[in-house]
Design a protein around this motif. Structure first.
Motif, short mmCIF file in Angstrom:
data_model
loop_
_atom_site.label_atom_id
_atom_site.label_comp_id
_atom_site.label_asym_id
_atom_site.label_seq_id
_atom_site.Cartn_x
_atom_site.Cartn_y
_atom_site.Cartn_z
N TYR A 27 0.84 -1.20 0.00
CA TYR A 27 0.00 0.00 0.00
C TYR A 27 0.87 1.26 0.00
N ILE A 28 1.90 1.28 0.85
CA ILE A 28 2.72 2.49 0.99
C ILE A 28 3.57 2.71 -0.25
N ILE A 29 4.09 1.64 -0.85
CA ILE A 29 4.83 1.80 -2.10
C ILE A 29 3.93 2.40 -3.18
N ALA A 30 2.71 1.87 -3.30
CA ALA A 30 1.76 2.40 -4.28
C ALA A 30 1.45 3.86 -3.98
N SER A 31 1.32 4.20 -2.71
CA SER A 31 1.03 5.58 -2.32
C SER A 31 2.14 6.52 -2.74
N PHE A 32 3.40 6.10 -2.56
CA PHE A 32 4.52 6.96 -2.95
C PHE A 32 4.57 7.15 -4.47
N PHE B 143 1.96 27.06 -21.70
CA PHE B 143 2.66 25.81 -21.34
C PHE B 143 1.69 24.63 -21.40
N LEU B 144 0.52 24.78 -20.79
CA LEU B 144 -0.53 23.75 -20.84
C LEU B 144 -1.75 24.37 -21.51
N HIS B 145 -2.23 23.76 -22.58
CA HIS B 145 -3.48 24.25 -23.17
C HIS B 145 -4.64 23.91 -22.24
N ALA B 146 -5.78 24.54 -22.45
CA ALA B 146 -6.89 24.48 -21.50
C ALA B 146 -7.36 23.05 -21.23
N GLU B 147 -7.48 22.24 -22.27
CA GLU B 147 -7.98 20.88 -22.09
C GLU B 147 -7.00 20.05 -21.26
N HIS B 148 -5.71 20.20 -21.55
CA HIS B 148 -4.69 19.47 -20.79
C HIS B 148 -4.67 19.94 -19.34
N TYR B 149 -4.81 21.23 -19.13
CA TYR B 149 -4.84 21.76 -17.76
C TYR B 149 -6.04 21.19 -16.99
N ASN B 150 -7.20 21.16 -17.64
CA ASN B 150 -8.39 20.59 -16.99
C ASN B 150 -8.18 19.13 -16.60
N ALA B 151 -7.55 18.37 -17.50
CA ALA B 151 -7.28 16.96 -17.21
C ALA B 151 -6.32 16.83 -16.03
N ILE B 152 -5.33 17.70 -15.98
CA ILE B 152 -4.32 17.59 -14.92
C ILE B 152 -4.91 17.93 -13.56
N PHE B 153 -5.71 19.02 -13.46
CA PHE B 153 -6.23 19.31 -12.12
C PHE B 153 -7.29 18.30 -11.70
N THR B 154 -7.95 17.66 -12.67
CA THR B 154 -8.88 16.58 -12.33
C THR B 154 -8.14 15.37 -11.77
N THR B 155 -7.11 14.93 -12.47
CA THR B 155 -6.38 13.74 -12.02
C THR B 155 -5.58 14.04 -10.75
N HIS B 156 -5.09 15.26 -10.60
CA HIS B 156 -4.35 15.62 -9.39
C HIS B 156 -5.21 15.42 -8.15
N GLY B 157 -6.43 15.93 -8.18
CA GLY B 157 -7.30 15.80 -7.01
C GLY B 157 -7.66 14.37 -6.70
N VAL B 158 -8.05 13.61 -7.74
CA VAL B 158 -8.45 12.21 -7.53
C VAL B 158 -7.28 11.39 -7.01
N ILE B 159 -6.11 11.57 -7.63
CA ILE B 159 -4.95 10.77 -7.25
C ILE B 159 -4.52 11.07 -5.83
N MET B 160 -4.46 12.35 -5.46
CA MET B 160 -3.96 12.70 -4.13
C MET B 160 -4.90 12.24 -3.01
N ILE B 161 -6.19 12.31 -3.24
CA ILE B 161 -7.13 11.90 -2.19
C ILE B 161 -7.33 10.39 -2.18
N LEU B 162 -7.71 9.82 -3.32
CA LEU B 162 -8.13 8.42 -3.35
C LEU B 162 -6.98 7.44 -3.58
N PHE B 163 -5.95 7.87 -4.29
CA PHE B 163 -4.89 6.93 -4.66
C PHE B 163 -3.55 7.24 -4.00
N MET B 164 -3.46 8.30 -3.21
CA MET B 164 -2.27 8.57 -2.41
C MET B 164 -2.59 8.53 -0.93
N ALA B 165 -3.51 9.39 -0.47
CA ALA B 165 -3.82 9.46 0.96
C ALA B 165 -4.46 8.17 1.47
#
Length: 655
Positions: free
Chosen positions: A64-69, A93-115
């Motif tokens: 679990y911890i390795i996956a979290s890191f 640097f990031l076009h709008a669609e790519h930026y939207n995808a990144i802030f979406t995945t950032h939130g999901v990953i940090m809460i559900l797949f990291m914490a």
């Protein structure tokens, strides 16, 4: 034919962005390197028998911890990309669609797949040892929970290079997350990645609730539980009631997209606000799911490094259970501005303020525990001390957000961004880092390098304040979230540059932590006696790392700090006689959890692409695995006394 293949490949793989192309190449090279290393050193059998099929709670916790890191690295890179984009006005640097995808995945990953996996990893490593158990209540289910999480996370992350990431925000509000707003497959990756991993999270909550209630050592009543175990108990209760809401919400959204249902569409009688209510009925308890275990970690560390019993044990227990209850009565404060009405806003403003009271109680408990204590400033204690002022500021800004009229100014601004990062990084991440440093010797049998740990600590803390303090001001200046660009005349550039510098300082801190782990492995500083911190609870009474069976003889508990009291008796020459050794009952490893979770991955991937030829065999595989488990009778064994004696002699003889 070639044109059809070319069209399919251009849809199947994400193309056209050099950043994503670089990631695809990096992932490919990494996978080839892993396969080469495992093949060259002939470690495939070792990997399968020792890890992939293991039901040992300690190994599952480490995985679990390795996956979290790994997810922390992915989510952290997303954050650095966003901060780079926002450092300068109108940066391309990031076009709008790519930026939207990144802030979406950032939130999901940090809460559900990291914490969440970081938290579950600490659950697995610590709880059975703290309560004197030899395993969790349901070892098979524990393994299945991890692999469901893992394959759900992989399904979500594969969208980065295949099909395209979701870009409707980390909570995916309709109608943007509906078929009309997100016609691609990214949102389906979101649904099934969260759905599969969420089932694993629910199973973990059930498993640890039963483990704590039914598998405690003789004499360990509930009011003698270590505080971390109490925090896990309260968290497990929230998980059991909150995660079914998430499961149903994702299922309804999928039906809207896949079968043309109208649960969350304005036409045909649906309502997007129903989704917003449902997602936050899970989402706000989720905040307390990840923060309560951090409170338990800080309680253990403060008592250990102050050489004192935890002040106000009963009030701490009461506060945690009250938070677990009240966490389900605050969700509407996330949308005060959406027209729920004054009376509804007043009710949820009051409940949000009330929940701050038991949260504040714990801060005073920790401070009074340290008062006149013999404090040792180790790395775990430094993370704990850094948490207190950080979380107090985060809590105060949270109370500001709970004032419904003021929230009309704060809502969706960078003030809100700063607030929830203050509590989630300053509370959750700092807490889990403290727990990782504290229990690392118990996991691996050696301590991490203190000097490099303190470099990482200071980079994390300085970077945190440099990054997020300017965002409070930016929010009050009118900068709202979800923008990928702003004009030069807004006056936001100086503070955004400062914030971006802070983000990169935190990135440097992560590099220090990786360096610290690598350095500590190379220059091994062994834990000589299993109790490097002079701990107070049962996990420190056995060798490090803990043997497969944890305890050679079942411990008996007479007080809250069972191991501390035992050491005081030993210092006075009082030796408690131990019962004779007996064969130890243990569960056998099983490949079914890994295979069954992989089948769920196949189901999810097939449904994402609407490939029933893939999804149906995946469902059949799941059913076959369940049937195979139902007819598995030879799933346990006994460790003989002679083997226990040899293991204990080897472990304690070298200590």
């Amino acid at each position: 034919m070639l044109d059809q293949i070319r069209d399919f490949m251009s849809t199947f793989f994400v193309t056209g962005d050099p950043l994503i192309l670089g990631a695809q190449v990096s992932i490919g090279i990494t996978m080839v390197a892993i396969v080469f290393v495992l093949t060259y050193f002939k470690k495939w059998k070792w990997l399968w028998t020792e890890w992939l099929t293991s039901v040992d709670h300690k190994k599952i916790g480490i995985m679990y911890i390795i996956a979290s890191f790994l997810m922390l690295f992915r989510g952290g890179v997303d954050a650095l990309l966003m901060r780079t984009q926002l450092a300068v006005p109108q940066l391309d640097f990031l076009h709008a669609e790519h930026y939207n995808a990144i802030f979406t995945t950032h939130g999901v990953i940090m809460i559900l797949f990291m914490a969440m996996p970081f938290m579950f990893g600490l659950f697995n490593i610590v709880v059975p040892l703290q309560i004197g158990a030899r395993d969790v209540a349901f070892p098979f289910l524990n393994s299945l929970s991890f692999w469901m999480f893992f394959f759900g996370a992989m399904l979500f992350n594969v969208s980065f290079i295949i099909g395209g990431s979701p870009d409707a925000g980390w909570l995916a509000y309709p109608p943007l997350s509906g078929l009309s707003g997100s016609p691609g497959v990214g949102q389906d990756f979101y649904i099934w990645g969260i759905q599969i991993s969420g089932i694993g999270s629910l199973a973990t909550g059930i498993n640890f609730l039963v483990t704590i209630l039914k598998m405690r050592a003789p004499g360990m009543s509930l009011m003698k539980l270590p505080m971390f175990t109490w925090s896990v108990l309260s968290t497990s209760i929230i998980i059991m009631f909150a995660f079914p809401i998430l499961t149903v919400t994702m299922a309804l959204l999928f039906l809207d997209r896949y079968l043309g249902a109208h649960f969350f569409t304005l036409d045909m009688g649906g309502n997007p606000m129903m989704y917003v209510n449902l997602i936050w009925m899970w989402g706000h308890p989720e905040v307390y799911i990840v923060i309560l275990p951090a409170f338990g970690i800080f309680s253990e560390i403060v008592a250990t490094f102050s050489k004192k019993k935890l002040f106000g044990y009963k009030s701490m227990v009461f506060a945690m259970m009250i938070i677990a209850l009240l966490s389900f009565f605050t969700w509407v404060h996330h949308f005060f501005t959406m027209g729920s009405g004054a009376n509804v806003n007043i009710f949820f403003a009051i409940t949000t303020m009330i929940i701050a009271i038991p949260t504040g109680v714990k801060v005073f408990n920790w401070l009074f525990t340290m008062f006149r204590g013999k404090i040792t400033f180790t790395t775990p204690m430094m993370w704990t001390l850094a948490f207190i002022p950080c979380f107090v500021v985060g809590g105060m800004t949270g109370v500001m957000l709970s004032v419904a009229p003021a929230d009309f100014q704060f809502h969706n601004s960078y003030f809100l961004i700063a607030h929830f990062h203050q509590v989630l990084i300053g509370g959750v991440v700092f807490g889990y880092f403290a727990g990782l440093y504290y229990w690392w010797p118990k996991m691996f049998g050696f301590r991490l390098h203190e000097g490099l740990g303190k470099w990482a600590f200071w980079f994390w803390n300085i970077g945190f304040y440099v990054c997020f303090m300017p965002q409070y001001a930016l929010g009050l200046m009118g900068m709202t979230r979800r923008f990928n660009a702003y004009d030069f005349d807004m006056g936001w550039q100086p503070l955004n540059i400062v914030s971006t510098v802070g983000a990169f300082l935190m990135g440097a801190a992560f590099i220090f932590q990786v360096w610290q782990i690598a350095h500590s492995i190379k220059f091994l500083k062994k834990d000589e006696n299993g109790d490097p911190w002079d701990g107070r609870t049962l996990e420190w009474s056995i060798p490090s790392p803990a043997p497969l069976y944890n305890f050679a003889t079942e411990p008996h508990v007479d007080s809250q700090d069972a191991w501390w009291e035992e050491k005081q008796k030993l210092a006075k020459g009082i030796v408690t006689p131990k019962p004779p050794l007996e064969p130890i009952h243990m569960p056998k490893n099983s490949a079914i959890p890994f295979i069954m979770s992989f089948c769920w991955f196949v189901v999810g991937f097939g449904l994402v692409w609407d490939w029933l030829w893939m999804a149906i065999p995946g469902f059949i595989g799941v059913a076959v695995c369940m049937l195979a488990r139902s007819f598995t009778y030879n799933d346990d064994y006994y460790i003989p006394v002679d083997e226990i004696k040899r293991t204990e002699a080897a472990l304690r003889g070298s200590n």
